[in-house]
Design an enzyme around this catalytic site. Structure first.
Site, PDB file in Angstrom:
ATOM      1  N   GLY A  46       0.841  -1.193   0.000  1.00 30.70           N
ATOM      2  CA  GLY A  46       0.000   0.000   0.000  1.00 30.70           C
ATOM      3  C   GLY A  46       0.874   1.240   0.000  1.00 30.70           C
ATOM      4  O   GLY A  46       2.047   1.184   0.373  1.00 30.70           O
ATOM      5  N   GLN A  51       3.213   9.976   1.250  1.00 32.62           N
ATOM      6  CA  GLN A  51       4.494   9.266   1.155  1.00 32.62           C
ATOM      7  C   GLN A  51       5.264   9.598  -0.110  1.00 32.62           C
ATOM      8  O   GLN A  51       6.444   9.250  -0.225  1.00 32.62           O
ATOM      9  CB  GLN A  51       4.267   7.747   1.228  1.00 32.62           C
ATOM     10  CG  GLN A  51       3.731   7.284   2.577  1.00 32.62           C
ATOM     11  CD  GLN A  51       3.576   5.783   2.601  1.00 32.62           C
ATOM     12  OE1 GLN A  51       2.559   5.267   2.164  1.00 32.62           O
ATOM     13  NE2 GLN A  51       4.576   5.079   3.089  1.00 32.62           N
ATOM     14  N   CYS A  92       6.688  -0.019   7.162  1.00 32.38           N
ATOM     15  CA  CYS A  92       6.201   1.122   6.376  1.00 32.38           C
ATOM     16  C   CYS A  92       7.309   1.563   5.435  1.00 32.38           C
ATOM     17  O   CYS A  92       8.468   1.648   5.841  1.00 32.38           O
ATOM     18  CB  CYS A  92       5.824   2.265   7.320  1.00 32.38           C
ATOM     19  SG  CYS A  92       5.251   3.734   6.471  1.00 32.38           S
ATOM     20  N   LEU A  93       6.938   1.862   4.191  1.00 31.34           N
ATOM     21  CA  LEU A  93       7.947   2.282   3.203  1.00 31.34           C
ATOM     22  C   LEU A  93       8.620   3.598   3.617  1.00 31.34           C
ATOM     23  O   LEU A  93       9.733   3.874   3.189  1.00 31.34           O
ATOM     24  CB  LEU A  93       7.302   2.437   1.818  1.00 31.34           C
ATOM     25  CG  LEU A  93       6.785   1.148   1.160  1.00 31.34           C
ATOM     26  CD1 LEU A  93       6.024   1.477  -0.113  1.00 31.34           C
ATOM     27  CD2 LEU A  93       7.930   0.178   0.863  1.00 31.34           C
ATOM     28  N   HIS A 134      -3.853   1.082   7.652  1.00 29.52           N
ATOM     29  CA  HIS A 134      -2.501   1.671   7.669  1.00 29.52           C
ATOM     30  C   HIS A 134      -2.450   2.900   6.745  1.00 29.52           C
ATOM     31  O   HIS A 134      -1.912   3.944   7.120  1.00 29.52           O
ATOM     32  CB  HIS A 134      -1.484   0.605   7.227  1.00 29.52           C
ATOM     33  CG  HIS A 134      -0.064   1.076   7.177  1.00 29.52           C
ATOM     34  ND1 HIS A 134       0.926   0.555   7.970  1.00 29.52           N
ATOM     35  CD2 HIS A 134       0.547   2.028   6.408  1.00 29.52           C
ATOM     36  CE1 HIS A 134       2.076   1.164   7.696  1.00 29.52           C
ATOM     37  NE2 HIS A 134       1.864   2.063   6.739  1.00 29.52           N
ATOM     38  N   GLU A 135      -3.040   2.778   5.554  1.00 30.44           N
ATOM     39  CA  GLU A 135      -2.964   3.883   4.583  1.00 30.44           C
ATOM     40  C   GLU A 135      -3.859   5.059   4.978  1.00 30.44           C
ATOM     41  O   GLU A 135      -3.481   6.215   4.788  1.00 30.44           O
ATOM     42  CB  GLU A 135      -3.301   3.389   3.174  1.00 30.44           C
ATOM     43  CG  GLU A 135      -2.407   2.262   2.641  1.00 30.44           C
ATOM     44  CD  GLU A 135      -0.917   2.485   2.818  1.00 30.44           C
ATOM     45  OE1 GLU A 135      -0.470   3.643   2.803  1.00 30.44           O
ATOM     46  OE2 GLU A 135      -0.184   1.486   2.989  1.00 30.44           O
ATOM     47  N   HIS A 138      -2.049   7.191   7.266  1.00 28.76           N
ATOM     48  CA  HIS A 138      -1.130   8.130   6.604  1.00 28.76           C
ATOM     49  C   HIS A 138      -1.857   9.418   6.211  1.00 28.76           C
ATOM     50  O   HIS A 138      -1.329  10.520   6.357  1.00 28.76           O
ATOM     51  CB  HIS A 138      -0.534   7.511   5.331  1.00 28.76           C
ATOM     52  CG  HIS A 138       0.698   6.707   5.576  1.00 28.76           C
ATOM     53  ND1 HIS A 138       1.854   7.238   6.098  1.00 28.76           N
ATOM     54  CD2 HIS A 138       0.967   5.401   5.362  1.00 28.76           C
ATOM     55  CE1 HIS A 138       2.785   6.290   6.191  1.00 28.76           C
ATOM     56  NE2 HIS A 138       2.264   5.159   5.754  1.00 28.76           N
TER      57      HIS A 138
HETATM   58 ZN   LIG Z   1       3.150   3.325   5.730  1.00 26.66          ZN
END
Ligand SMILES: [Zn+2]
Length: 167
Positions: A46, A51, A92-93, A134-135, A138
């Protein structure tokens, strides 16, 4: 086009996000395609617009490995959260090297818009539920380091950030 992924403590991860307007602008269409390229290139499940440095309510969910087609969600909102919670390890990226256990509701009901601006409402109690939560975090500027109580990787780095008052 693959976009660079913003890493903590980049301020954009904590900047308020704007609603996406319809019909989609050319800029938003391009951002959607670029985010799809980026999540695939990063081998992520995701990705949320902050991000990649854009403060808008757009996320892409990439669960192709679970047999689902990749899809974007515009202006996603969690309408209902189930009572039952599950604890699963997340990364997380934007936080490379950090992993820990995150407790979240198992089942959620989500409302969002698709690329055409049509309202979509769905429920899920599996991976889609987990990744969407999770997204959406963000989009609300919440990161897993705000939620993790038990780290499985990278705790020293998080402690150093806390000492520097980065969060
Ligand atoms: Zn993340």
């Amino acid at each position: 086009m693959v976009l660079p992924i913003k890493k903590f403590p980049d301020k954009v991860l904590r900047a308020p996000t704007q609603k996406v307007a319809f019909p989609l602008s050319e800029e938003m269409k391009k951002l959607t395609l670029d985010m799809i390229d980026t999540v695939k290139a990063a081998d992520g499940i995701g990705l949320a617009a902050p991000q990649v440095g854009k403060s808008v309510k757009l996320v892409v969910i990439n669960l192709e490995k679970s047999g689902l087609e990749l899809f974007p969600l515009y202006n996603p909102k969690i309408l209902k959260r189930g009572f039952k919670k599950v604890e699963i390890e997340e990364g997380c990226l934007s936080l490379p090297g950090i992993f820990g256990m995150v407790k979240r509701p198992k089942k959620i009901k989500v409302e969002a818009q698709n690329m055409k601006g049509e309202k979509v409402v769905f429920e899920d109690d599996g991976w889609v539920s987990r990744v969407v939560q999770h997204e959406v975090d963000h989009i609300d500027n919440v990161l897993i380091i705000d939620l993790i109580k038990k780290y499985t990787q990278g705790e020293d780095l998080v402690k150093a950030w806390k000492k520097q008052k980065l969060f």
